[in-house]
Each structure stands twice: as C-alpha cells, then as structure tokens.
Design a protein around this motif. Structure first.
Motif, PDB file in Angstrom:
ATOM      1  N   GLN A  26      -3.751   1.421   8.739  1.00 40.03           N
ATOM      2  CA  GLN A  26      -4.442   0.305   9.398  1.00 40.03           C
ATOM      3  C   GLN A  26      -5.815   0.080   8.756  1.00 40.03           C
ATOM      4  OE1 GLN A  26      -3.675  -1.966  11.680  1.00 40.03           O
ATOM      5  NE2 GLN A  26      -1.899  -1.173  12.773  1.00 40.03           N
ATOM      6  N   LYS A  27      -6.531   1.142   8.456  1.00 42.78           N
ATOM      7  CA  LYS A  27      -7.866   1.003   7.873  1.00 42.78           C
ATOM      8  C   LYS A  27      -7.799   0.522   6.426  1.00 42.78           C
ATOM      9  CE  LYS A  27      -8.927   2.504  11.818  1.00 42.78           C
ATOM     10  NZ  LYS A  27      -7.806   1.946  12.599  1.00 42.78           N
ATOM     11  N   LEU A  28      -6.789   0.979   5.676  1.00 40.62           N
ATOM     12  CA  LEU A  28      -6.642   0.508   4.294  1.00 40.62           C
ATOM     13  C   LEU A  28      -6.271  -0.973   4.257  1.00 40.62           C
ATOM     14  CD1 LEU A  28      -4.873   3.572   2.647  1.00 40.62           C
ATOM     15  CD2 LEU A  28      -7.256   2.842   2.347  1.00 40.62           C
ATOM     16  N   VAL A  29      -5.462  -1.417   5.196  1.00 39.82           N
ATOM     17  CA  VAL A  29      -5.136  -2.848   5.289  1.00 39.82           C
ATOM     18  C   VAL A  29      -6.400  -3.636   5.627  1.00 39.82           C
ATOM     19  CG1 VAL A  29      -3.861  -4.583   6.631  1.00 39.82           C
ATOM     20  CG2 VAL A  29      -2.703  -2.511   5.826  1.00 39.82           C
ATOM     21  N   TYR A  30      -7.201  -3.122   6.563  1.00 34.83           N
ATOM     22  CA  TYR A  30      -8.461  -3.775   6.936  1.00 34.83           C
ATOM     23  C   TYR A  30      -9.383  -3.907   5.712  1.00 34.83           C
ATOM     24  CZ  TYR A  30     -13.208  -4.183   8.818  1.00 34.83           C
ATOM     25  OH  TYR A  30     -14.505  -4.573   9.053  1.00 34.83           O
ATOM     26  N   TYR A  31      -9.589  -2.804   5.001  1.00 29.55           N
ATOM     27  CA  TYR A  31     -10.488  -2.861   3.849  1.00 29.55           C
ATOM     28  C   TYR A  31      -9.920  -3.722   2.719  1.00 29.55           C
ATOM     29  CZ  TYR A  31     -13.850   0.323   5.873  1.00 29.55           C
ATOM     30  OH  TYR A  31     -14.805   0.878   6.687  1.00 29.55           O
ATOM     31  N   SER A  32      -8.611  -3.764   2.590  1.00 25.80           N
ATOM     32  CA  SER A  32      -8.007  -4.664   1.597  1.00 25.80           C
ATOM     33  C   SER A  32      -8.315  -6.114   1.949  1.00 25.80           C
ATOM     34  CB  SER A  32      -6.496  -4.440   1.531  1.00 25.80           C
ATOM     35  OG  SER A  32      -6.197  -3.167   1.021  1.00 25.80           O
ATOM     36  N   GLU A  35       7.220   3.217   3.663  1.00 23.52           N
ATOM     37  CA  GLU A  35       7.698   1.865   3.328  1.00 23.52           C
ATOM     38  C   GLU A  35       8.791   1.389   4.274  1.00 23.52           C
ATOM     39  OE1 GLU A  35       8.157   0.523  -0.907  1.00 23.52           O
ATOM     40  OE2 GLU A  35       7.937   2.696  -1.224  1.00 23.52           O
ATOM     41  N   ASP A  36       9.662   2.285   4.685  1.00 20.85           N
ATOM     42  CA  ASP A  36      10.773   1.900   5.562  1.00 20.85           C
ATOM     43  C   ASP A  36      10.305   1.415   6.932  1.00 20.85           C
ATOM     44  OD1 ASP A  36      12.520   2.576   3.522  1.00 20.85           O
ATOM     45  OD2 ASP A  36      12.933   4.585   4.340  1.00 20.85           O
ATOM     46  N   THR A  37       9.122   1.860   7.358  1.00 25.52           N
ATOM     47  CA  THR A  37       8.578   1.416   8.645  1.00 25.52           C
ATOM     48  C   THR A  37       8.431  -0.104   8.659  1.00 25.52           C
ATOM     49  OG1 THR A  37       7.329   3.495   8.769  1.00 25.52           O
ATOM     50  CG2 THR A  37       6.670   1.724  10.274  1.00 25.52           C
ATOM     51  N   PHE A  38       8.080  -0.655   7.527  1.00 29.32           N
ATOM     52  CA  PHE A  38       7.830  -2.093   7.394  1.00 29.32           C
ATOM     53  C   PHE A  38       8.993  -2.721   6.626  1.00 29.32           C
ATOM     54  CE2 PHE A  38       3.969   0.315   7.824  1.00 29.32           C
ATOM     55  CZ  PHE A  38       3.426  -0.271   8.955  1.00 29.32           C
ATOM     56  N   PHE A  39      10.159  -2.576   7.196  1.00 23.74           N
ATOM     57  CA  PHE A  39      11.433  -2.900   6.556  1.00 23.74           C
ATOM     58  C   PHE A  39      11.514  -4.317   6.014  1.00 23.74           C
ATOM     59  CE2 PHE A  39      11.670  -3.458  11.101  1.00 23.74           C
ATOM     60  CZ  PHE A  39      12.191  -4.741  11.244  1.00 23.74           C
ATOM     61  N   ILE A  76       0.849  -1.203   0.000  1.00 24.83           N
ATOM     62  CA  ILE A  76       0.000   0.000   0.000  1.00 24.83           C
ATOM     63  C   ILE A  76       0.878   1.245   0.000  1.00 24.83           C
ATOM     64  CG2 ILE A  76      -1.577   1.370   1.439  1.00 24.83           C
ATOM     65  CD1 ILE A  76      -2.919  -1.336   2.203  1.00 24.83           C
ATOM     66  N   LEU A  77       1.870   1.272   0.875  1.00 26.38           N
ATOM     67  CA  LEU A  77       2.734   2.446   0.977  1.00 26.38           C
ATOM     68  C   LEU A  77       3.602   2.632  -0.267  1.00 26.38           C
ATOM     69  CD1 LEU A  77       3.560   1.984   4.719  1.00 26.38           C
ATOM     70  CD2 LEU A  77       2.343   3.948   3.725  1.00 26.38           C
ATOM     71  N   SER A  78       3.916   1.539  -0.954  1.00 24.86           N
ATOM     72  CA  SER A  78       4.683   1.661  -2.203  1.00 24.86           C
ATOM     73  C   SER A  78       3.849   2.351  -3.280  1.00 24.86           C
ATOM     74  CB  SER A  78       5.157   0.289  -2.688  1.00 24.86           C
ATOM     75  OG  SER A  78       4.102  -0.450  -3.297  1.00 24.86           O
ATOM     76  N   LEU A  80      -7.629   0.999  -2.970  1.00 21.23           N
ATOM     77  CA  LEU A  80      -6.954   2.293  -2.950  1.00 21.23           C
ATOM     78  C   LEU A  80      -7.626   3.306  -3.880  1.00 21.23           C
ATOM     79  CD1 LEU A  80      -3.191   1.226  -2.846  1.00 21.23           C
ATOM     80  CD2 LEU A  80      -4.631   2.040  -0.952  1.00 21.23           C
ATOM     81  N   GLU A  81      -8.103   2.852  -5.027  1.00 19.12           N
ATOM     82  CA  GLU A  81      -8.782   3.754  -5.957  1.00 19.12           C
ATOM     83  C   GLU A  81      -9.942   4.471  -5.281  1.00 19.12           C
ATOM     84  OE1 GLU A  81     -10.049   1.771  -9.559  1.00 19.12           O
ATOM     85  OE2 GLU A  81      -8.034   1.003  -9.922  1.00 19.12           O
ATOM     86  N   VAL A  82     -10.639   3.754  -4.414  1.00 16.62           N
ATOM     87  CA  VAL A  82     -11.835   4.303  -3.774  1.00 16.62           C
ATOM     88  C   VAL A  82     -11.509   5.033  -2.468  1.00 16.62           C
ATOM     89  CG1 VAL A  82     -14.065   3.680  -2.752  1.00 16.62           C
ATOM     90  CG2 VAL A  82     -13.275   2.522  -4.813  1.00 16.62           C
ATOM     91  N   LEU A  83     -10.550   4.518  -1.704  1.00 19.38           N
ATOM     92  CA  LEU A  83     -10.366   5.005  -0.332  1.00 19.38           C
ATOM     93  C   LEU A  83      -9.087   5.784  -0.046  1.00 19.38           C
ATOM     94  CD1 LEU A  83     -11.662   1.875   1.616  1.00 19.38           C
ATOM     95  CD2 LEU A  83     -12.911   3.969   1.038  1.00 19.38           C
TER      96      LEU A  83
END
Length: 144
Positions: free
Chosen positions: A24-30, A71-75, A11-13, A94-97
């Motif tokens: 966190q919410k984008l991961v949940y909706y994914s 991205e670096d946070t999740f190395f 997502i961050l990429s 991502l397109e929607v949210l």
C-alpha cells in the motif's frame, strides 16, 4: 489510464511477495512521485488517510484479511496498462524504498503533510476514510 491494481501487480512482479501494508505504501509513493516526475497520476483510484498510513481502498478489497500479498492477489491487474515511462517511475521508487519495511514506510507517511492534513485533528488510531488530495501530494513532494 492504469488502475491501482495494475500498479500493485507491477510492483509485485518486480519485488515478489511482501506485506499488504508495504505494498500500500509503495503504491502511494509511486503515485506521489509520478505526480512530480511525470506531472500526471499513475491511477485515478483514491488514496485514503487510514490510521496506518495511506491506503487505496480498491487494493484493500483485494487483500483484506491477508498479511502477505503476491501477484496472484491482484489476479486481474494488467502490468501492460502502465506505459514504459510509468514503469520507469515505479522502478525508481522501488530502487529507493523496496528494502524498507511496511512499518518504516507507514511511519514515514505519518511525518508528511498530505497524510497528516487529510486526517486533520483525528487521534492516531481513529478510523478515517478522508481522501488524500492529489494536489496536496504534488505540492508536498515537489517541494522536497
């Protein structure tokens, strides 16, 4: 199978830096929409019904104390752990949210039954580590 940290890094990429809450919410909706569209979870990590909405504890452990993440946070996340189909599902979310704020997304989750049912009768600000069942997510989002 991909891990939540792989999804977060992917997502961050695509989006660049954002708040930890929004991620966190984008991961949940994914995860939710993967259950509906692909009929399988993106990752096996649990999603808990925290006061500010759904949270993946594993991801929280990476960004604890940080307001913004990148991205670096999740190395050790591996974007190549996601299949092309999984990447497509995340991109559709991502397109929607992606233009919504973390607070807006949090408020949206508060109106939806998977989060509300996992929290039960807890007060809005009470701590909760109850897992949001994948079956509840699939049932709710497939009915929309």
């Amino acid at each position: 199978m991909a891990r939540a940290v792989d999804v977060a890094k992917y997502i961050l990429s695509k989006t660049g830096e954002m708040t930890a809450m929004k991620l966190q919410k984008l991961v949940y909706y994914s995860q939710a929409w993967s259950l509906v569209w692909d009929e399988s979870p993106l990752f096996e990590d649990d999603i808990q019904a925290w006061a500010n909405g759904p949270v993946v504890q594993v991801l929280y452990d990476y960004h604890k104390g940080q307001f913004k993440v990148n991205e670096d946070t999740f190395f050790d996340g591996d974007v190549d752990a996601l299949t092309p189909n999984q990447k497509d599902s995340v991109e559709k979310v991502l397109e929607v949210l992606q233009n919504k704020s973390g607070q807006w997304l949090s408020e949206l989750t508060h109106m939806e039954s998977p989060w509300k049912e996992a929290r039960g009768n807890l007060k809005p600000t009470e701590r909760c580590s109850e897992v949001i069942p994948l079956a509840a997510m699939h049932e709710y989002y497939s009915s929309l």
